[in-house]
Design a protein around this motif. Structure first.
Motif, PDB file in Angstrom:
ATOM      1  N   ARG A  48      -6.235   0.162   7.287  1.00 41.80           N
ATOM      2  CA  ARG A  48      -6.538   1.306   8.142  1.00 41.80           C
ATOM      3  C   ARG A  48      -6.918   2.488   7.246  1.00 41.80           C
ATOM      4  NH1 ARG A  48      -2.604   4.885   7.009  1.00 41.80           N
ATOM      5  NH2 ARG A  48      -0.416   4.253   6.890  1.00 41.80           N
ATOM      6  N   PRO A  49      -7.529   3.547   7.824  1.00 41.58           N
ATOM      7  CA  PRO A  49      -7.763   4.751   7.033  1.00 41.58           C
ATOM      8  C   PRO A  49      -6.459   5.265   6.420  1.00 41.58           C
ATOM      9  CG  PRO A  49      -8.988   4.865   9.077  1.00 41.58           C
ATOM     10  CD  PRO A  49      -8.097   3.654   9.183  1.00 41.58           C
ATOM     11  N   MET A  50      -6.519   5.631   5.146  1.00 44.40           N
ATOM     12  CA  MET A  50      -5.370   6.101   4.370  1.00 44.40           C
ATOM     13  C   MET A  50      -4.288   5.033   4.211  1.00 44.40           C
ATOM     14  SD  MET A  50      -5.117  10.060   5.706  1.00 44.40           S
ATOM     15  CE  MET A  50      -5.384   9.616   7.429  1.00 44.40           C
ATOM     16  N   GLY A  51      -4.704   3.750   4.310  1.00 48.07           N
ATOM     17  CA  GLY A  51      -3.787   2.651   4.055  1.00 48.07           C
ATOM     18  C   GLY A  51      -3.577   2.459   2.560  1.00 48.07           C
ATOM     19  N   THR A  52      -2.624   1.609   2.229  1.00 53.28           N
ATOM     20  CA  THR A  52      -2.219   1.421   0.832  1.00 53.28           C
ATOM     21  C   THR A  52      -2.502   0.006   0.360  1.00 53.28           C
ATOM     22  OG1 THR A  52      -0.460   3.078   1.041  1.00 53.28           O
ATOM     23  CG2 THR A  52      -0.297   1.538  -0.796  1.00 53.28           C
ATOM     24  N   MET A  53      -3.237  -0.099  -0.741  1.00 54.47           N
ATOM     25  CA  MET A  53      -3.518  -1.378  -1.384  1.00 54.47           C
ATOM     26  C   MET A  53      -2.606  -1.523  -2.591  1.00 54.47           C
ATOM     27  SD  MET A  53      -5.389  -4.112  -1.512  1.00 54.47           S
ATOM     28  CE  MET A  53      -5.672  -5.405  -2.707  1.00 54.47           C
ATOM     29  N   VAL A  54      -1.753  -2.534  -2.570  1.00 51.56           N
ATOM     30  CA  VAL A  54      -0.849  -2.803  -3.680  1.00 51.56           C
ATOM     31  C   VAL A  54      -1.311  -4.076  -4.375  1.00 51.56           C
ATOM     32  CG1 VAL A  54       1.534  -3.108  -4.426  1.00 51.56           C
ATOM     33  CG2 VAL A  54       1.036  -1.758  -2.361  1.00 51.56           C
ATOM     34  N   SER A  55      -1.912  -3.931  -5.548  1.00 54.27           N
ATOM     35  CA  SER A  55      -2.406  -5.072  -6.317  1.00 54.27           C
ATOM     36  C   SER A  55      -1.422  -5.333  -7.444  1.00 54.27           C
ATOM     37  CB  SER A  55      -3.793  -4.759  -6.883  1.00 54.27           C
ATOM     38  OG  SER A  55      -4.268  -5.819  -7.681  1.00 54.27           O
ATOM     39  N   PHE A  56      -0.637  -6.413  -7.324  1.00 54.47           N
ATOM     40  CA  PHE A  56       0.448  -6.613  -8.285  1.00 54.47           C
ATOM     41  C   PHE A  56       0.349  -7.917  -9.070  1.00 54.47           C
ATOM     42  CE2 PHE A  56       1.914  -8.610  -4.411  1.00 54.47           C
ATOM     43  CZ  PHE A  56       2.644  -9.713  -4.830  1.00 54.47           C
ATOM     44  N   GLY A  57      -0.777  -8.640  -8.937  1.00 55.30           N
ATOM     45  CA  GLY A  57      -0.900  -9.892  -9.667  1.00 55.30           C
ATOM     46  C   GLY A  57      -2.329 -10.379  -9.718  1.00 55.30           C
TER      47      GLY A  57
END
Length: 324
Positions: A229-238
């Motif tokens: 969604r707008p202003m959502g959070t992408m957590v790339s951990f691997g």
């Protein structure tokens, strides 16, 4: 003489060499432990290949383990011989016996087995910082969890559901889809047969998810941004599928003023208080049964090269452990 796997050069599983290594007595602030179980993780593969270079070679890989304290050095106050302990850092776990700083150890509760300890420390504390530190998933939030049948993924799904979060899970087979459903995922997408971006938009009515927890990397990263969604959070951990390619940071603006973080457990547990908080919360949810730790496969430690091959080939489900 202690046996351990050493890496003298970066490369495939064949660079792991089973050798005699002298461990010696613990120095000030150090503890010597005898492993009862050792965890297998993708970061071990990254260390072996050099994607995440080790401080120096030769080196003993392996990030997490559980065992019994054999001896303590001067100034050690929290542990004594005979204590059951576990840890998730620093490298050196692919060994029968090792030295480790006291500050990196935690007491393993008596109700948890050594196998559980070795299977849960790195993955479980990773799940903790993902769900509390990177994006504090709350009741009513919708999150996308990639590789939901993997070691971290299984814990994240269960823990997120315990927090009241709505979980959309991706997996790579029908068998893994059934497992993700059993773990409590609200929606499961088999990315071998479905386009996960299209399905996420359908499930959310076009709104997108609040956060994506992505340990897969290259194969899922760009499409995951379009699931937010707008202003959502992408957590790339691997990087299970390979490292994420460089990209224009302006895309985060054009795709909805997105937030992006690339965290590591070592940062979140760098202080003693941080480490103890992560371990305490993990032990609590496991002890009350909200999160079940699945040991999918067990190998003798001497078979670590084959375990690496199977992990990379996606032949493992849940946590995998090595037994010295």
């Amino acid at each position: 003489m202690n046996k351990a796997y050493l890496i003298h050069e970066y490369g495939g599983p064949e660079v792991l060499k089973w050798e005699d290594v002298e461990v010696g007595d613990p120095g000030p602030g150090e503890v010597r432990i005898r492993h009862k179980a050792v965890g297998l993780n993708f970061i071990d593969v990254y260390h072996r290949t050099g994607l995440y270079p080790l401080p120096a070679l030769p080196a003993v890989p392996g990030m997490e383990g559980a065992g019994v304290v054999e001896a303590v050095g001067k100034d050690v106050t929290e542990f004594k011989p005979g204590d059951r302990v576990a840890y998730a850092h620093p490298p050196g776990a692919y060994s029968e016996t090792r030295l480790i700083p006291e500050a990196k150890l935690v007491h393993l509760p008596g109700e948890l087995s050594f196998e559980q300890g070795a299977a849960m420390m790195l993955k479980g504390m990773t799940a903790r910082y993902l769900l509390y530190g990177c994006f504090n998933a709350m009741a009513g939030d919708v999150v996308l969890v990639h590789a939901a049948a993997g070691g971290v993924g299984q814990i994240v799904v269960q823990w997120a559901k315990d927090k009241g979060t709505n979980v959309i899970a991706t997996v790579g087979s029908a068998e893994k889809a059934a497992l993700a459903t059993e773990l409590g995922a609200d929606h499961v997408i088999n990315y071998q047969t479905e386009d996960f971006e299209v399905r996420v938009k359908e499930i959310t009515g076009g709104k997108g998810v609040d956060a994506v927890y992505d340990g897969v990397g290259q194969a899922t990263f760009m499409k995951s941004l379009d699931c937010l969604r707008p202003m959502g959070t992408m957590v790339s951990f691997g990087n299970a599928s390979g490292p994420v390619e460089p990209f224009n940071i302006g895309l985060l603006a054009t795709k909805g003023s997105l937030f992006l973080t690339r965290p590591s457990l070592m940062t979140y547990t760098a202080t003693r208080d941080g480490l103890l908080a992560h371990a305490r919360d993990l032990f609590e949810v496991v002890a009350r049964g909200a999160v079940k730790i699945s040991v999918g496969r067990t190998y003798p430690l001497v078979d670590a090269p084959q375990a690496h091959r199977d992990l990379v080939a996606r032949k493992t489900t849940g946590s995998t452990i090595l037994i010295p």
